[in-house]
Structure formats: structure tokens, C-alpha cells
Scaffold this motif. Structure first.
Motif, PDB file in Angstrom:
ATOM      1  N   ALA A 163      19.553 -32.526  50.213  1.00 35.85           N
ATOM      2  CA  ALA A 163      19.659 -31.671  49.032  1.00 35.85           C
ATOM      3  C   ALA A 163      18.607 -32.045  47.995  1.00 35.85           C
ATOM      4  CB  ALA A 163      21.058 -31.791  48.421  1.00 35.85           C
ATOM      5  N   ASP A 164      18.332 -33.322  47.851  1.00 34.58           N
ATOM      6  CA  ASP A 164      17.327 -33.791  46.895  1.00 34.58           C
ATOM      7  C   ASP A 164      15.926 -33.736  47.487  1.00 34.58           C
ATOM      8  OD1 ASP A 164      19.474 -34.861  45.002  1.00 34.58           O
ATOM      9  OD2 ASP A 164      19.865 -36.017  46.834  1.00 34.58           O
ATOM     10  N   LEU A 165      15.791 -34.260  48.697  1.00 36.67           N
ATOM     11  CA  LEU A 165      14.467 -34.371  49.314  1.00 36.67           C
ATOM     12  C   LEU A 165      13.814 -33.013  49.507  1.00 36.67           C
ATOM     13  CD1 LEU A 165      15.370 -37.034  52.026  1.00 36.67           C
ATOM     14  CD2 LEU A 165      14.252 -37.446  49.818  1.00 36.67           C
ATOM     15  N   SER A 166      14.616 -31.988  49.727  1.00 32.21           N
ATOM     16  CA  SER A 166      14.064 -30.662  49.979  1.00 32.21           C
ATOM     17  C   SER A 166      13.347 -30.099  48.764  1.00 32.21           C
ATOM     18  CB  SER A 166      15.191 -29.709  50.410  1.00 32.21           C
ATOM     19  OG  SER A 166      14.662 -28.507  50.919  1.00 32.21           O
ATOM     20  N   HIS A 167      13.623 -30.646  47.586  1.00 26.06           N
ATOM     21  CA  HIS A 167      12.991 -30.167  46.353  1.00 26.06           C
ATOM     22  C   HIS A 167      11.590 -30.734  46.147  1.00 26.06           C
ATOM     23  CE1 HIS A 167      17.154 -29.082  45.409  1.00 26.06           C
ATOM     24  NE2 HIS A 167      16.724 -28.434  44.355  1.00 26.06           N
ATOM     25  N   PHE A 168      11.232 -31.750  46.906  1.00 25.58           N
ATOM     26  CA  PHE A 168      10.070 -32.552  46.541  1.00 25.58           C
ATOM     27  C   PHE A 168       8.760 -31.765  46.486  1.00 25.58           C
ATOM     28  CE2 PHE A 168       6.466 -35.018  48.377  1.00 25.58           C
ATOM     29  CZ  PHE A 168       6.104 -35.664  47.203  1.00 25.58           C
ATOM     30  N   GLY A 169       8.472 -30.940  47.497  1.00 27.33           N
ATOM     31  CA  GLY A 169       7.135 -30.373  47.638  1.00 27.33           C
ATOM     32  C   GLY A 169       6.637 -29.594  46.436  1.00 27.33           C
ATOM     33  N   PHE A 170       7.342 -28.546  46.056  1.00 24.26           N
ATOM     34  CA  PHE A 170       6.865 -27.734  44.933  1.00 24.26           C
ATOM     35  C   PHE A 170       7.118 -28.401  43.591  1.00 24.26           C
ATOM     36  CE2 PHE A 170       6.120 -24.138  47.759  1.00 24.26           C
ATOM     37  CZ  PHE A 170       4.966 -23.619  47.188  1.00 24.26           C
ATOM     38  N   ASP A 184      12.582 -38.793  38.580  1.00 29.54           N
ATOM     39  CA  ASP A 184      11.979 -40.127  38.559  1.00 29.54           C
ATOM     40  C   ASP A 184      12.536 -40.992  39.684  1.00 29.54           C
ATOM     41  OD1 ASP A 184      10.401 -39.476  36.398  1.00 29.54           O
ATOM     42  OD2 ASP A 184      11.722 -40.406  34.916  1.00 29.54           O
ATOM     43  N   ALA A 185      13.823 -40.845  39.982  1.00 27.63           N
ATOM     44  CA  ALA A 185      14.423 -41.607  41.077  1.00 27.63           C
ATOM     45  C   ALA A 185      13.828 -41.202  42.416  1.00 27.63           C
ATOM     46  CB  ALA A 185      15.939 -41.417  41.083  1.00 27.63           C
ATOM     47  N   LEU A 186      13.565 -39.908  42.588  1.00 31.61           N
ATOM     48  CA  LEU A 186      12.906 -39.460  43.826  1.00 31.61           C
ATOM     49  C   LEU A 186      11.498 -40.032  43.926  1.00 31.61           C
ATOM     50  CD1 LEU A 186      13.929 -35.698  44.217  1.00 31.61           C
ATOM     51  CD2 LEU A 186      14.824 -37.683  45.452  1.00 31.61           C
ATOM     52  N   LEU A 187      10.760 -40.008  42.818  1.00 31.44           N
ATOM     53  CA  LEU A 187       9.389 -40.516  42.832  1.00 31.44           C
ATOM     54  C   LEU A 187       9.329 -41.998  43.175  1.00 31.44           C
ATOM     55  CD1 LEU A 187       7.713 -38.842  39.722  1.00 31.44           C
ATOM     56  CD2 LEU A 187       7.423 -38.234  42.130  1.00 31.44           C
ATOM     57  N   ALA A 188      10.405 -42.717  42.904  1.00 31.07           N
ATOM     58  CA  ALA A 188      10.416 -44.159  43.157  1.00 31.07           C
ATOM     59  C   ALA A 188      10.680 -44.502  44.621  1.00 31.07           C
ATOM     60  CB  ALA A 188      11.475 -44.824  42.279  1.00 31.07           C
ATOM     61  N   ARG A 189      11.067 -43.530  45.413  1.00 33.00           N
ATOM     62  CA  ARG A 189      11.393 -43.808  46.816  1.00 33.00           C
ATOM     63  C   ARG A 189      10.104 -44.072  47.615  1.00 33.00           C
ATOM     64  NH1 ARG A 189      16.577 -43.092  47.778  1.00 33.00           N
ATOM     65  NH2 ARG A 189      16.310 -43.101  50.045  1.00 33.00           N
ATOM     66  N   PRO A 190      10.100 -45.066  48.487  1.00 37.65           N
ATOM     67  CA  PRO A 190       8.895 -45.359  49.278  1.00 37.65           C
ATOM     68  C   PRO A 190       8.409 -44.160  50.093  1.00 37.65           C
ATOM     69  CG  PRO A 190      10.427 -47.190  49.402  1.00 37.65           C
ATOM     70  CD  PRO A 190      11.152 -46.091  48.687  1.00 37.65           C
ATOM     71  N   SER A 191       9.335 -43.375  50.615  1.00 38.66           N
ATOM     72  CA  SER A 191       8.942 -42.211  51.412  1.00 38.66           C
ATOM     73  C   SER A 191       8.133 -41.231  50.578  1.00 38.66           C
ATOM     74  CB  SER A 191      10.185 -41.503  51.970  1.00 38.66           C
ATOM     75  OG  SER A 191      10.995 -40.991  50.919  1.00 38.66           O
ATOM     76  N   VAL A 192       8.597 -40.992  49.363  1.00 33.58           N
ATOM     77  CA  VAL A 192       7.914 -40.050  48.481  1.00 33.58           C
ATOM     78  C   VAL A 192       6.561 -40.609  48.044  1.00 33.58           C
ATOM     79  CG1 VAL A 192       8.039 -38.921  46.226  1.00 33.58           C
ATOM     80  CG2 VAL A 192      10.040 -38.929  47.738  1.00 33.58           C
TER      81      VAL A 192
END
Length: 222
Positions: free
Chosen positions: A164-171, A195-203
Motif C-alpha cells: 500500500a505504501d510502496l506502490s506510491h513511490f514512483g510518481f 520521509d519514512a519511505l525515503l529512509a528505507r534501503p530499498s527506496v
């Protein structure tokens, strides 16, 4: 086991959805680079993989998949089902809800703003500010919906990150590189979630291949 193959160009927000899921799942994979400007996605060999001539395409052994959200679900279902919250019917349904919200509500708004503000200037098209303003007017109440949702949990489907969160990343990545990034500052829970998503190593790994101008300013557009 042979690594999964992903066909496309790394700057694509659709490609990013797949790559982030591969990284989160710890899957061995290979990017098969393609050139959009060279028309690789319209060549017969690619149309045999995806008759719509789009990217990304995933190959896993004899299986070939297209449509980035479907690919993402496949990767996670096979390799990291906890990111789909499988095993908990209510949580998995909530993941599905917010993947759909991103697809039908947020994605069209961010796409149109990114096209006007980032892509058009580099391909010689005029920016249509009316389109930008119309979509910003849609974005603000939508972000309030996200703000309300995130008031009860740090992630969209609960206490843990999910598709649900990761799917938002691209755009979101490209919108947040635009001049309108400050819009998100008005929604502190949304900003904290981003900001929490940006901190993930994958991102962090995937975003390294996504320059804010899609690589067009440097002349490296695929």
C-alpha cells in the motif's frame, strides 16, 4: 535458480514500483535496459512480451508478466507475502484498498503535474498551468484523506510498511522533486510517512537511478 529479469528503463515510475518490491523482497534480479527514445518498447521482440508495448515486463522462468501493480503483487506473494499482509484478511484488504486509491485517485493527479512541470519543458512542449492548477486543487483534499488515515497508524495499512505504501513511490518521487513539493508540508503525517519511505534501503537504492529530471537535463534519457 536464475534471477528474475525486468525489462524497462530505471527512471520510469512504473519500473520503480517493481524494483522497490524486488529490493524489499531480497530477490536476485537483472535489469534488461531498454531505450524509449530508440523505440525498443515497440519492437516485435518486446511486443511478444507485452502486446501493449509498455514497461516494465518481468520474466521469472517461463512466466512473463506485465502491469506494474500485478508484477509487484506477484513478487511479494512469492517472496515476501508479509508486505501484502497475507494471513490477515482485514489487513490484506486494507492493502488492496490503498493500492486502488493510489491507482485511481493519486496517480492521475501526480502524473499530470509531473508531465507539465518536469517532462514538457525538456521535450519542447509548453507547460499548461491550468492543468497544473486543476490538479493541485484536486490534490489538496486528497492529501487530507491521507492525513486522516495516517492519524491512526504510521503506514496506510497499519503499523507496518506494505505494498500500500510502496506502490506510491514512483510518481511521488517526481512530484516531490517539483516546485510544488511544499504542498505536502501542510500535511505533517503525510510528510512523516513519505520521509519514512525515503529512509528505507530499498527506496534509497532505486531512487539513485531516478534523477529528478528523468535524466533529460543531462541528455541521458533512455
Amino acid at each position: 535458480m536464475a534471477p528474475m529479469k525486468v525489462y524497462g528503463w530505471a527512471v520510469s515510475p512504473w519500473m520503480a514500483r517493481v524494483l522497490v518490491c524486488l529490493e524489499e523482497a531480497g530477490v536476485e534480479y537483472e535489469i534488461v535496459p531498454m531505450s524509449r527514445s530508440g523505440g525498443d518498447h515497440r519492437r516485435p521482440e518486446h511486443l511478444a512480451r507485452n502486446p501493449f508495448g509498455e514497461i516494465p515486463v518481468l520474466e521469472d522462468g517461463d512466466l512473463t508478466l506485465y502491469q506494474s501493480r500485478a508484477i509487484a503483487r506477484y513478487i511479494l506473494r512469492k517472496c515476501k507475502p508479509e508486505l501484502l499482509r497475507e494471513g490477515n484478511l482485514a489487513e490484506s484488504a486494507t492493502v488492496d484498498v490503498w493500492v486502488e486509491v493510489e491507482s485511481h485517485q493519486l496517480h492521475p493527479i501526480l502524473r499530470d503535474i509531473v508531465v507539465q512541470c518536469i517532462i514538457n519543458p525538456y521535450i519542447g512542449l509548453d507547460r499548461d498551468q491550468a492543468v497544473v492548477d486543476e490538479n493541485l486543487a484536486k490534490l489538496r483534499p486528497l492529501l487530507q484523506v491521507y492525513e486522516s488515515r495516517l492519524s491512526s497508524s504510521p503506514y496506510l495499512a497499519g503499523d507496518h510498511v506494505s505494498l500500500a505504501d510502496l506502490s506510491h513511490f514512483g510518481f511521488m518521487r517526481y512530484f516531490m522533486a517539483s516546485e510544488y513539493t511544499g504542498v505536502v508540508d501542510d500535511y505533517p503525517r503525510v510528510k512523516a510517512w513519505w520521509d519514512a519511505l525515503l529512509a528505507r534501503p530499498s527506496v534509497k537504492k532505486v531512487i539513485a537511478g531516478m534523477p529528478p529530471d528523468f535524466g533529460m537535463g543531462s541528455g541521458k534519457m533512455p
